[in-house]
Design an enzyme around this catalytic site. Structure first.
Site, PDB file in Angstrom:
ATOM      1  N   LYS A 205       4.161  -1.233  -5.150  1.00 23.05           N
ATOM      2  CA  LYS A 205       2.754  -0.891  -5.418  1.00 23.05           C
ATOM      3  C   LYS A 205       2.702  -1.239  -7.038  1.00 23.05           C
ATOM      4  CE  LYS A 205      -0.264   3.004  -5.943  1.00 23.05           C
ATOM      5  NZ  LYS A 205      -0.614   4.643  -5.865  1.00 23.05           N
ATOM      6  N   GLU A 211      14.740  -1.027  -9.047  1.00 26.23           N
ATOM      7  CA  GLU A 211      15.280  -1.413  -7.779  1.00 26.23           C
ATOM      8  C   GLU A 211      15.071  -2.762  -7.101  1.00 26.23           C
ATOM      9  OE1 GLU A 211      14.304   1.628  -8.366  1.00 26.23           O
ATOM     10  OE2 GLU A 211      15.698   3.080  -8.075  1.00 26.23           O
TER      11      GLU A 211
HETATM   12  O1  F6P Z   1       9.814   6.860  -7.633  1.00 20.59           O
HETATM   13  C1  F6P Z   1       9.155   7.108  -6.501  1.00 20.59           C
HETATM   14  C2  F6P Z   1       8.060   6.107  -6.331  1.00 20.59           C
HETATM   15  O2  F6P Z   1       7.066   5.932  -7.039  1.00 20.59           O
HETATM   16  C3  F6P Z   1       7.652   6.406  -4.909  1.00 20.59           C
HETATM   17  O3  F6P Z   1       6.416   7.353  -5.029  1.00 20.59           O
HETATM   18  C4  F6P Z   1       7.149   5.109  -4.407  1.00 20.59           C
HETATM   19  O4  F6P Z   1       6.930   4.939  -3.043  1.00 20.59           O
HETATM   20  C5  F6P Z   1       8.353   4.242  -4.831  1.00 20.59           C
HETATM   21  O5  F6P Z   1       8.826   4.824  -5.946  1.00 20.59           O
HETATM   22  C6  F6P Z   1       8.343   2.842  -4.951  1.00 20.59           C
HETATM   23  O6  F6P Z   1       7.284   2.524  -5.916  1.00 20.59           O
HETATM   24  P1  F6P Z   1       6.450   0.961  -5.996  1.00 20.59           P
HETATM   25  O7  F6P Z   1       5.886   0.787  -4.700  1.00 20.59           O
HETATM   26  O8  F6P Z   1       5.656   0.836  -7.022  1.00 20.59           O
HETATM   27  O9  F6P Z   1       7.640   0.154  -6.064  1.00 20.59           O
END
Ligand code: F6P
Length: 540
Positions: A205, A211
């Site tokens: 998102k 990661e």
């Molecule tokens: O760290 C928690 C979080 O923000 C979750 O709420 C989310 O689903 C996940 O990390 C991954 O976030 P992104 O889709 O922004 O990589």
């Protein structure tokens, strides 16, 4: 008003006292038709809550509490796009992701449904071209492996659903998921893959999640090591994100980015473009069925009376156990191997949504909020942790999830599986008392050890079949259960500030590890010693 000081809560407290240790045996004896009376079916989904520690009066009081807490207004506020995520000042509109084209949902006066369908159309076209082989890698070969790189909500939903619906994936298409920053994970994921036939879907998102970006960079290096072609990234990487700038920065052509919006929470994002890998795996048509199933549950949540409203019933039961039985955990036990990742998916959904100790108004809640959600598929769990469920000192409300018709034809397996599900709910509820054990001929010295107190609550959820449609229903059922609970407890279920501190500290420690000379002085003595130990062996 905080929940514990409402008249509804006070009544429940009194009621709980009067219920005392009333046993499920007694409740079933008293109410001969308790099973059917406490079973609600909607659109093929059956929820039997008869084996819970409740009477009809309990349910009336719990549903009255929901009404007093204005749950109906909460549901309406969420579904109509009111910014109920107050700390981030935005709506929580995952339900708009499955709205049909002719419905409109306004965010800041703008109808978002056409945007949703525009992205779905692009996803369909792309997924179709990957599946048909029309989308080619940079050397002209069709894609046969798709690797979803994402974590949390950008991984768990599609990974859970792809496993659940694997029967819908063609045998010559391999869809994999990698999430952990642990290098072993990406190494194992890439092992044996042919770069010329591999497509990476980088799902994030924010497109800043360390990661995901680390795994994506490693995948890009792996690809470039073999494919010395300036078009390699463009043909082998697509992105799913709300952040076009970061996507472009990474080197993915924004034309290959599938968009979603900040009003979609990560853990609610499976029906958005985050479902792209799933759509490739099961096909656009089946993905569409998942949306329709979820939509069906949304409509039920919006319109069914609380006494027959599946998410509301599940929600108030959870509030009952957290509030009046000190139940700290909640087990999700799918009796279906295909739902093996459902507990992990629900962990994020429930614990990241409602694991909070601050109310919407910024006060401390005066009751316990989210339980610890955990579980494993049956029957495996029976040979591992069910001992505690039956004879442990703590109460664990359980959801048993069964699927009536399997996708295979081996009835012997399925009969055994279902027999075990039904037997476990019966054993937990009714137990076997000491006098019964002795009457069966068990020596007195063992009788106590072989006694089951029973009175351990469970809810049974049955699906007719496991299809994209019913999986969509199941997902929305739990989403709305979690919403019901958060609303009653008075917390914002849609932020997740609790994950930030650890991320910030990890960034700092990462810098310190990399800069060998950094002073570790202001860490506590435990962390300092651990870091020093790591530095001593860090050779790569
Ligand atoms: O760290 C928690 C979080 O923000 C979750 O709420 C989310 O689903 C996940 O990390 C991954 O976030 P992104 O889709 O922004 O990589």
């Amino acid at each position: 008003m905080s929940i514990a000081s409402t008249p509804g809560w006070r009544k429940l407290r009194e009621h709980r006292k009067s219920l005392g240790t009333t046993h499920l045996r007694e409740l079933f004896d008293r109410e001969r038709a308790r099973g059917p009376a406490m079973t609600v079916e909607y659109d093929g989904v059956v929820v039997d809550y008869a084996k819970n520690l409740v009477t009809a009066e309990t349910m009336d009081l719990l549903l009255a509490l929901a009404a007093d807490r204005d749950l109906a207004a909460g549901i309406e506020a969420m579904l109509s796009g009111y910014p109920i995520n107050t700390t981030e000042r935005r709506p929580a509109l995952h339900t708009a992701l499955r709205a049909p084209r002719d419905v409109s949902v306004l965010v800041d006066g703008r109808d978002v449904v056409p945007d949703v369908h525009a992205v779905l159309d692009r996803m369909r076209e792309f997924a179709g071209s990957v599946r048909s082989g029309a989308w080619r890698g940079c050397t002209g070969k069709p894609i046969r492996t798709v690797v979803n790189i994402g974590i949390g909500g950008s991984d768990l939903g599609p990974a859970m659903a792809a496993l659940a619906l694997r029967e819908c994936t063609p045998a010559d298409l391999d869809v994999r998921f990698v999430s952990n920053v642990d290098g072993h994970a990406i190494k194992r994921t890439l092992r044996g893959l042919d770069p010329e036939r591999t497509l990476f879907v980088v799902a994030s998102k924010t497109f800043t999640t360390v990661e995901t970006l680390t795994n994506a960079r490693t995948a890009r290096a792996w690809l470039s090591a073999t494919l010395d072609d300036p078009h390699a990234v463009a043909r082998h990487f697509v992105a799913v994100s709300t952040n076009a700038r970061e996507v472009a920065e990474f080197g993915i052509d924004p034309a290959n980015m599938f968009e979603f919006w900040d009003w979609v929470g990560g853990r609610y994002s499976l029906p958005s473009a985050i479902g792209l890998s799933l759509m490739i795996a099961i096909g656009p048509e089946r993905f569409g069925e998942l949306l329709v199933g979820a939509r069906s549950m949304d409509e039920h949540f919006r319109s069914a009376p609380f006494s027959r409203n599946l998410p509301v019933l599940l929600g108030v039961l959870g509030v009952w156990y957290r509030g009046f039985f000190d139940a700290q955990t909640h087990a999700v036990l799918p009796y279906d191997e295909r739902l093996g990742r459902l507990p992990a998916y629900l962990q994020q959904l429930d614990m990241e949504s409602n694991g909070k100790s601050v109310t919407r108004e910024g006060a401390s809640p005066d009751v316990d909020t989210a339980p610890i959600v955990w579980g494993e598929p049956g029957t495996n769990g029976q040979h591992a942790f069910f001992q505690l469920l039956h004879q442990g000192t703590t109460i664990v409300p359980c959801d048993f999830i069964g699927v009536l018709e399997p996708a295979h034809s081996d009835l012997e397996h399925h009969d055994l599986l279902m027999a075990n599900l039904f037997a476990q709910t019966e054993a937990l509820a009714f137990g076997r008392f000491q006098d019964e054990v002795i009457a069966e001929g068990v020596p007195e010295s063992q009788a106590r050890h072989r006694t089951f107190t029973g009175n351990r609550p469970s809810t049974t959820i049955l699906l007719p079949r496991l299809t994209p449609y019913t999986l969509g229903q199941l997902i929305a059922l739990y989403e709305h259960k979690v919403f019901t609970q958060g609303w009653l407890w008075g917390i914002n279920s849609f932020d997740q500030w609790g994950v930030e501190l650890g991320k910030a500290l990890a960034n700092r420690i990462h810098d310190e590890i990399r800069a060998d000379s950094a002073d570790l002085g202001d860490h506590d003595s435990s962390t300092r010693a651990l870091l020093q130990r790591y530095r001593q062996v860090r050779t790569i």
